[in-house]
Design a protein around this motif. Structure first.
Motif, PDB file in Angstrom:
ATOM      1  N   ALA A 105       1.022  -1.380   0.116  1.00 12.32           N
ATOM      2  CA  ALA A 105      -0.001   0.147  -0.112  1.00 12.32           C
ATOM      3  C   ALA A 105       0.633   1.424  -0.086  1.00 12.32           C
ATOM      4  CB  ALA A 105      -1.047  -0.005   1.176  1.00 12.32           C
ATOM      5  N   THR A 106       0.236   2.266  -0.491  1.00 18.79           N
ATOM      6  CA  THR A 106       0.912   3.690  -0.424  1.00 18.79           C
ATOM      7  C   THR A 106      -0.283   4.526   0.278  1.00 18.79           C
ATOM      8  OG1 THR A 106       0.109   4.359  -2.454  1.00 18.79           O
ATOM      9  CG2 THR A 106       2.217   3.431  -2.532  1.00 18.79           C
ATOM     10  N   LEU A 107       0.300   5.415   1.210  1.00 18.82           N
ATOM     11  CA  LEU A 107      -0.476   6.435   1.986  1.00 18.82           C
ATOM     12  C   LEU A 107       0.097   7.811   2.039  1.00 18.82           C
ATOM     13  CD1 LEU A 107      -3.071   6.620   4.055  1.00 18.82           C
ATOM     14  CD2 LEU A 107      -1.359   6.296   5.839  1.00 18.82           C
ATOM     15  N   ASP A 108      -0.680   8.781   1.495  1.00 21.91           N
ATOM     16  CA  ASP A 108      -0.067  10.112   1.220  1.00 21.91           C
ATOM     17  C   ASP A 108      -1.060  11.015   1.740  1.00 21.91           C
ATOM     18  OD1 ASP A 108       1.685  12.006   0.816  1.00 21.91           O
ATOM     19  OD2 ASP A 108       1.196  12.065  -1.611  1.00 21.91           O
ATOM     20  N   ALA A 109      -0.637  12.464   2.291  1.00 22.59           N
ATOM     21  CA  ALA A 109      -1.669  13.273   2.801  1.00 22.59           C
ATOM     22  C   ALA A 109      -1.209  14.712   2.311  1.00 22.59           C
ATOM     23  CB  ALA A 109      -1.897  13.068   4.076  1.00 22.59           C
ATOM     24  N   HIS A 110      -2.206  15.636   2.186  1.00 15.83           N
ATOM     25  CA  HIS A 110      -1.701  16.805   1.896  1.00 15.83           C
ATOM     26  C   HIS A 110      -2.889  17.940   2.373  1.00 15.83           C
ATOM     27  CE1 HIS A 110      -4.037  16.384  -1.791  1.00 15.83           C
ATOM     28  NE2 HIS A 110      -4.425  17.609  -1.585  1.00 15.83           N
ATOM     29  N   ALA A 111      -2.402  19.051   2.423  1.00 15.68           N
ATOM     30  CA  ALA A 111      -3.228  20.266   3.015  1.00 15.68           C
ATOM     31  C   ALA A 111      -3.524  21.006   1.802  1.00 15.68           C
ATOM     32  CB  ALA A 111      -2.723  20.960   4.240  1.00 15.68           C
ATOM     33  N   ASP A 112      -4.529  21.651   1.347  1.00 10.37           N
ATOM     34  CA  ASP A 112      -4.927  22.529   0.639  1.00 10.37           C
ATOM     35  C   ASP A 112      -5.957  23.732   1.239  1.00 10.37           C
ATOM     36  OD1 ASP A 112      -4.832  24.183  -1.684  1.00 10.37           O
ATOM     37  OD2 ASP A 112      -4.675  22.578  -3.157  1.00 10.37           O
ATOM     38  N   HIS A 113      -6.470  24.734   0.615  1.00 12.20           N
ATOM     39  CA  HIS A 113      -7.490  25.477   0.745  1.00 12.20           C
ATOM     40  C   HIS A 113      -8.751  24.994   1.104  1.00 12.20           C
ATOM     41  CE1 HIS A 113      -5.126  29.168   0.058  1.00 12.20           C
ATOM     42  NE2 HIS A 113      -5.003  28.899  -0.898  1.00 12.20           N
ATOM     43  N   PRO A 114      -9.294  24.058   0.562  1.00  7.60           N
ATOM     44  CA  PRO A 114     -10.534  23.163   1.176  1.00  7.60           C
ATOM     45  C   PRO A 114     -10.398  22.523   2.248  1.00  7.60           C
ATOM     46  CG  PRO A 114     -10.233  22.965  -1.496  1.00  7.60           C
ATOM     47  CD  PRO A 114      -8.819  23.470  -0.656  1.00  7.60           C
ATOM     48  N   GLY A 115      -9.335  21.896   2.498  1.00  8.12           N
ATOM     49  CA  GLY A 115      -9.129  20.853   3.514  1.00  8.12           C
ATOM     50  C   GLY A 115      -7.891  20.109   3.590  1.00  8.12           C
ATOM     51  N   VAL A 116      -7.873  18.914   4.265  1.00 12.33           N
ATOM     52  CA  VAL A 116      -6.668  18.003   4.387  1.00 12.33           C
ATOM     53  C   VAL A 116      -7.418  16.627   3.533  1.00 12.33           C
ATOM     54  CG1 VAL A 116      -5.347  16.457   5.889  1.00 12.33           C
ATOM     55  CG2 VAL A 116      -5.649  18.991   6.321  1.00 12.33           C
ATOM     56  N   ARG A 117      -6.547  16.186   2.759  1.00  7.22           N
ATOM     57  CA  ARG A 117      -6.906  15.087   1.945  1.00  7.22           C
ATOM     58  C   ARG A 117      -5.663  13.910   2.373  1.00  7.22           C
ATOM     59  NH1 ARG A 117      -8.812  14.360  -3.399  1.00  7.22           N
ATOM     60  NH2 ARG A 117      -9.628  16.206  -3.222  1.00  7.22           N
ATOM     61  N   VAL A 118      -6.394  12.662   2.654  1.00 16.10           N
ATOM     62  CA  VAL A 118      -5.544  11.485   2.902  1.00 16.10           C
ATOM     63  C   VAL A 118      -5.917  10.574   1.868  1.00 16.10           C
ATOM     64  CG1 VAL A 118      -4.703   9.912   4.658  1.00 16.10           C
ATOM     65  CG2 VAL A 118      -5.731  11.964   5.458  1.00 16.10           C
ATOM     66  N   SER A 119      -4.798   9.843   1.347  1.00 16.62           N
ATOM     67  CA  SER A 119      -4.979   9.092   0.037  1.00 16.62           C
ATOM     68  C   SER A 119      -4.279   7.703   0.327  1.00 16.62           C
ATOM     69  CB  SER A 119      -4.441   9.622  -1.036  1.00 16.62           C
ATOM     70  OG  SER A 119      -4.957  11.091  -1.435  1.00 16.62           O
ATOM     71  N   LEU A 120      -5.118   6.650   0.183  1.00 15.51           N
ATOM     72  CA  LEU A 120      -4.509   5.401   0.170  1.00 15.51           C
ATOM     73  C   LEU A 120      -4.869   4.489  -0.961  1.00 15.51           C
ATOM     74  CD1 LEU A 120      -3.601   2.838   2.023  1.00 15.51           C
ATOM     75  CD2 LEU A 120      -6.051   2.526   2.473  1.00 15.51           C
ATOM     76  N   GLU A 121      -3.795   3.719  -1.390  1.00 12.09           N
ATOM     77  CA  GLU A 121      -3.835   2.812  -2.582  1.00 12.09           C
ATOM     78  C   GLU A 121      -3.413   1.441  -2.224  1.00 12.09           C
ATOM     79  OE1 GLU A 121      -3.691   3.815  -6.873  1.00 12.09           O
ATOM     80  OE2 GLU A 121      -2.318   5.669  -6.200  1.00 12.09           O
ATOM     81  N   VAL A 122      -4.266   0.421  -2.505  1.00 10.37           N
ATOM     82  CA  VAL A 122      -3.561  -0.817  -1.901  1.00 10.37           C
ATOM     83  C   VAL A 122      -4.634  -1.892  -2.780  1.00 10.37           C
ATOM     84  CG1 VAL A 122      -5.708  -1.052  -0.283  1.00 10.37           C
ATOM     85  CG2 VAL A 122      -3.632  -2.301  -0.065  1.00 10.37           C
ATOM     86  N   PRO A 123      -3.717  -3.001  -2.937  1.00  9.24           N
ATOM     87  CA  PRO A 123      -4.536  -4.122  -3.734  1.00  9.24           C
ATOM     88  C   PRO A 123      -5.592  -4.871  -2.760  1.00  9.24           C
ATOM     89  CG  PRO A 123      -2.327  -4.704  -3.822  1.00  9.24           C
ATOM     90  CD  PRO A 123      -2.449  -3.371  -2.775  1.00  9.24           C
ATOM     91  N   VAL A 124      -6.804  -5.016  -3.430  1.00 14.88           N
ATOM     92  CA  VAL A 124      -8.153  -5.347  -2.863  1.00 14.88           C
ATOM     93  C   VAL A 124      -7.919  -6.513  -1.829  1.00 14.88           C
ATOM     94  CG1 VAL A 124      -8.790  -6.834  -4.543  1.00 14.88           C
ATOM     95  CG2 VAL A 124     -10.510  -5.611  -3.370  1.00 14.88           C
ATOM     96  N   SER A 125      -6.968  -7.286  -2.192  1.00 12.22           N
ATOM     97  CA  SER A 125      -6.812  -8.613  -1.262  1.00 12.22           C
ATOM     98  C   SER A 125      -6.332  -8.243   0.140  1.00 12.22           C
ATOM     99  CB  SER A 125      -5.772  -9.537  -1.867  1.00 12.22           C
ATOM    100  OG  SER A 125      -4.193  -8.806  -2.164  1.00 12.22           O
ATOM    101  N   ARG A 126      -5.688  -6.961   0.155  1.00  6.78           N
ATOM    102  CA  ARG A 126      -5.133  -6.669   1.407  1.00  6.78           C
ATOM    103  C   ARG A 126      -5.708  -5.001   2.130  1.00  6.78           C
ATOM    104  NH1 ARG A 126      -1.005  -8.226  -1.575  1.00  6.78           N
ATOM    105  NH2 ARG A 126       0.657  -9.917  -0.651  1.00  6.78           N
ATOM    106  N   LEU A 127      -7.123  -5.005   1.462  1.00  5.68           N
ATOM    107  CA  LEU A 127      -7.715  -3.714   1.821  1.00  5.68           C
ATOM    108  C   LEU A 127      -8.157  -3.798   3.317  1.00  5.68           C
ATOM    109  CD1 LEU A 127      -9.324  -1.283   1.245  1.00  5.68           C
ATOM    110  CD2 LEU A 127     -11.330  -2.686   0.580  1.00  5.68           C
ATOM    111  N   ARG A 128      -8.521  -4.841   3.935  1.00  5.60           N
ATOM    112  CA  ARG A 128      -8.802  -4.794   5.346  1.00  5.60           C
ATOM    113  C   ARG A 128      -7.419  -4.543   6.237  1.00  5.60           C
ATOM    114  NH1 ARG A 128     -12.591  -7.518   8.172  1.00  5.60           N
ATOM    115  NH2 ARG A 128     -13.178  -8.762   6.089  1.00  5.60           N
ATOM    116  N   LYS A 129      -6.340  -4.957   6.043  1.00  4.49           N
ATOM    117  CA  LYS A 129      -5.093  -4.782   6.853  1.00  4.49           C
ATOM    118  C   LYS A 129      -5.092  -3.159   6.672  1.00  4.49           C
ATOM    119  CE  LYS A 129      -1.362  -4.908   9.150  1.00  4.49           C
ATOM    120  NZ  LYS A 129      -1.407  -5.119  10.525  1.00  4.49           N
TER     121      LYS A 129
END
Length: 455
Positions: free
Chosen positions: A91-115
Motif C-alpha cells: 500500500a501507499t499512503l499520502d496526505a496533503h493540505a490545501d485551501h478546502p481541507g486535508v486529504r489523505v490518500s490510500l492505494e492498496v490491492p483489494v486482497s489487503r484492503l482490510r489490513k
C-alpha cells in the motif's frame, strides 16, 4: 491456408462518469463507494474539513505538518514500523493540505484492503504527534522552502497570490507556510489543530475499486468505524475578495536566461452556470498544443515550448463565496519577453473581436469528452474526482453532468465565457526574470503599471 475472418468493431457503448453509492457510519463518517469491476487496486480518499483558513494566526503550514504526520506513524507504530506495515500490504499512503481541507490518500490491492484500512484508521484516530516526529517534519519543510523560492514557477505562483488577495486572506500566503511561520510549529500546535478540526462527523471517505466479494460494511465498521470524535458546527466561510487591476510585477532574477510568465485573475467556481462554457473556451485558448496561444507563441513565433491557460478551483461553495484561479502560464527566453507578451495580448484581443470558430469548439469537445473514459481508467482518478466534489460541495453526479453540458455548449457561449475570463485590461501579470533586460520592453506594452520586487 485457412484465414480467420477479419475482426470487426463492436457497437460503441455509452460512457458516463461512475455514480457512487452514498452512506454513513454510526460515528458520523460519510462514505461514498464506487464498484469498478477489474480495478484490483482500491483507492481510498479521506477528506477532512481542516481548511487552511482555519490555521491559527502565525502558524501557516500547521495543516501541512499535521497532514504529513498522519501519513507517517501512529501511537501504535513508530514511523519506521508504520512504513514497514504499509509496505507489507503493498500500500501507499499520502496526505496533503490545501485551501478546502486535508486529504489523505490510500492505494492498496483489494486482497489487503482490510489490513490497510486498519492502518489508515489508526493514523486518523491515534496519529503520532511526538516532539521528535513533528520536529523532523518541520525541519524537512524548512529545507524545502529555499528550493521552492529558487523555482521560477513556484515563485511566480507565490507572487500572484500575494498580489491578488488582501494580506488578511489566507489565500494571499503560501499554502505550506513560510520559514517564519513553519519555524514556530511544534507538537503541541499540531495536536491542537488536529483536536479542533479532525473528526469523523465532518469527514468523508471515498472508496473506489473492484469490491466483488468484499463485505464493505463490515470492513468499514471494524476499521474506520472505530474512529470517534464529537460533532462541530460548520465554519463560517468568508467571501473571496481579490484585486485584478491590470498591472505587471517583475520578480527580479539578475542574469536569468528565461522569463517565467504567470498571468491571472480570480473567477467563478464550479457552482457557476458559466463553468462548462468557461472550460471549453479556456481549452480553446490554451489547453493543448493546437490552442491559439501555442499556435502563435510556439508554432509561429518560437518563443516557448508551450503556454497553457487553465482554471484551478481555490474554494467552492454553493452560496457564492467560492472562487477559482484563472491563469495563463509558460516561459520564454529573456530577449523575447516583450514580443511574447505583445503577441499574447494580441491573441486575447483577436479572440474578443472575432470569437472562437466552430472547428475550435468541436476539437475541444472531442478532446475533453472523448478522452474521459481513458482519464478515469484507474480507481485513483475516480476517487480523486469524487473527493474533489465532496470538498467543493458539489452533487455526486456533477462530473457526469459536466460532460453532458460540455457537449451541449455552443461556440458563442464558449467565446463569451473565455473573453469574460481573460479580459486584457483586468489581468495581473507576474514575470520572474532579469528586470534590467525585460522591464523597458514590458513598460512599452502599456498593459499596466510595472513594479519590480526582489527575487
Amino acid at each position: 491456408m485457412e484465414f480467420h475472418p477479419q475482426p470487426t468493431a463492436g457497437e460503441a457503448r455509452p460512457w458516463a462518469f461512475p455514480a457512487p453509492e452514498r452512506g454513513a457510519l454510526p460515528n458520523g463518517l460519510t462514505v461514498l463507494r464506487c464498484h469498478r469491476p477489474g480495478q484490483q487496486v482500491v483507492a481510498v480518499e479521506i477528506s477532512l474539513a481542516a481548511p487552511l483558513e482555519a490555521e491559527p494566526e502565525g502558524l501557516d503550514g500547521v495543516a501541512t505538518i499535521m497532514a504529513r504526520a498522519l501519513s507517517e506513524g501512529t501511537d501504535k507504530h513508530s514511523a519506521e514500523e508504520f512504513a514497514a506495515e504499509l509496505e507489507r500490504c503493498g500500500a501507499t499512503l499520502d496526505a496533503h493540505a490545501d485551501h478546502p481541507g486535508v486529504r489523505v490518500s490510500l492505494e492498496v490491492p483489494v486482497s489487503r484492503l482490510r489490513k490497510a484500512l486498519g492502518l489508515l484508521a489508526d493514523a486518523l484516530r491515534a496519529p503520532l504527534f511526538s516532539d521528535s516526529e513533528v520536529g523532523r517534519l518541520v525541519t524537512n519543510r524548512l529545507d524545502e522552502i529555499p528550493h521552492e523560492q529558487a523555482n521560477p514557477a513556484r515563485r511566480a505562483a507565490k507572487q500572484l497570490s500575494k498580489e491578488l488577495f488582501p494580506a488578511t486572506s489566507r489565500m494571499s500566503r503560501p499554502r505550506q507556510g513560510t520559514e517564519e511561520t513553519v519555524g514556530r510549529i511544534d507538537a503541541k500546535g499540531v495536536r491542537a489543530f488536529y483536536d479542533a478540526h479532525v473528526r469523523p462527523a465532518t469527514a468523508t471517505a471515498v472508496i473506489v475499486g473492484d469490491l466483488t466479494g468484499v463485505d464493505v460494511d463490515a470492513l468499514l465498521a471494524e476499521t474506520l468505524g472505530d474512529w470517534t470524535g464529537d460533532t462541530s458546527e460548520p465554519r463560517p466561510v468568508p467571501p473571496v475578495t481579490a484585486d485584478d487591476t491590470g498591472r505587471v510585477v517583475i520578480v527580479d532574477r539578475p542574469g536569468a536566461v528565461q522569463t517565467q510568465l504567470l498571468i491571472g485573475r480570480v473567477g467563478p467556481d464550479r457552482h457557476d452556470r458559466v463553468w462548462p462554457a468557461q472550460v471549453l473556451g479556456t481549452y480553446c485558448l490554451g489547453g493543448t498544443l493546437t490552442s491559439r496561444l501555442d499556435r502563435v507563441l510556439r508554432e509561429e513565433k518560437g518563443y516557448t515550448y508551450g503556454v497553457r491557460a487553465f482554471a484551478q478551483v481555490l474554494r467552492s461553495d454553493p452560496n457564492g463565496t467560492g472562487a477559482s484561479m484563472l491563469a495563463i502560464s509558460g516561459s520564454v527566453d529573456t530577449e523575447s519577453t516583450g514580443p511574447a507578451l505583445d503577441d499574447l495580448w494580441k491573441v486575447l484581443r483577436t479572440l474578443a473581436a472575432e470569437g472562437l470558430t466552430d472547428a475550435e469548439r468541436e476539437t475541444a469537445v472531442q478532446n475533453l469528452v472523448g478522452v474521459a473514459p481513458l482519464k478515469y481508467e484507474t480507481a485513483a482518478s475516480v476517487a480523486d474526482t469524487l473527493a474533489d466534489q465532496v470538498e467543493q460541495h458539489l452533487p455526486d453526479d456533477f462530473q457526469a453532468r459536466l460532460y453532458e453540458r460540455l457537449a451541449e455548449t455552443g461556440t458563442v457561449e464558449s467565446t463569451a465565457a473565455v473573453v469574460s475570463a481573460f479580459p486584457g485590461d483586468r489581468l495581473v501579470t507576474v514575470l520572474v526574470g532579469d528586470a534590467s533586460v525585460i522591464r523597458e520592453p514590458v513598460e512599452a506594452l502599456d498593459i499596466g503599471e510595472v513594479k519590480v520586487v526582489t527575487g
